[in-house]
Design an enzyme around this catalytic site. Sequence first.
Site, short mmCIF file in Angstrom:
data_model
loop_
_atom_site.label_atom_id
_atom_site.label_comp_id
_atom_site.label_asym_id
_atom_site.label_seq_id
_atom_site.Cartn_x
_atom_site.Cartn_y
_atom_site.Cartn_z
N GLU A 80 7.64 0.70 -0.53
CA GLU A 80 6.83 -0.08 0.42
C GLU A 80 6.87 -1.56 0.05
OE1 GLU A 80 4.39 3.75 -0.49
OE2 GLU A 80 5.85 2.47 -1.51
N CYS A 106 0.59 4.19 -2.80
CA CYS A 106 -0.38 4.07 -3.89
C CYS A 106 -1.40 2.99 -3.50
CB CYS A 106 0.34 3.70 -5.18
SG CYS A 106 0.96 2.01 -5.22
#
Length: 151
Positions: A80, A106
């Site tokens: 990401e 996360c």
Amino acid sequence: MKRPGWNQYFMQISKLVATRSTCMRRQVGALLVKEKNILATGYNGVPSGITHCDVTGCLREQLKVPSGERHELCRGLHAEQNAIIQAARHGVNIDGATLYCTDSPCSICSKMLINAGVQNIVYGRGYPDDLACEMLSEAGIDAILFEGESE
């Protein structure tokens, strides 16, 4: 043969992107998509020009860090993060985009996605980070487990 829906199509591409990963523990791929157009891709691995973990060894394995904990103890970037960085390097506006990712983000990636203006997240498998889920929910970002095609 039935044509796959857009979610399935983009999830298949995120799995393909994950094959570029240089991580020894978990291969993750990510796409940022807006209006059915892929804006940026990312996979997890060390920054450009840095020796890969298959040469240096996995720092997280060496330190026996469990999955989902102590994200800073890693030589690599998450998929990401690399997708956001790729968009920034190329001047691509990702505000309002959807993230398709092989894994749920996360807490660090979630904070980045929130501030980058990502509106939706579609992911393939969970990641042990309750704080990430709480923050995404509080920010009004839908994080949806993709339950389409099985692996």
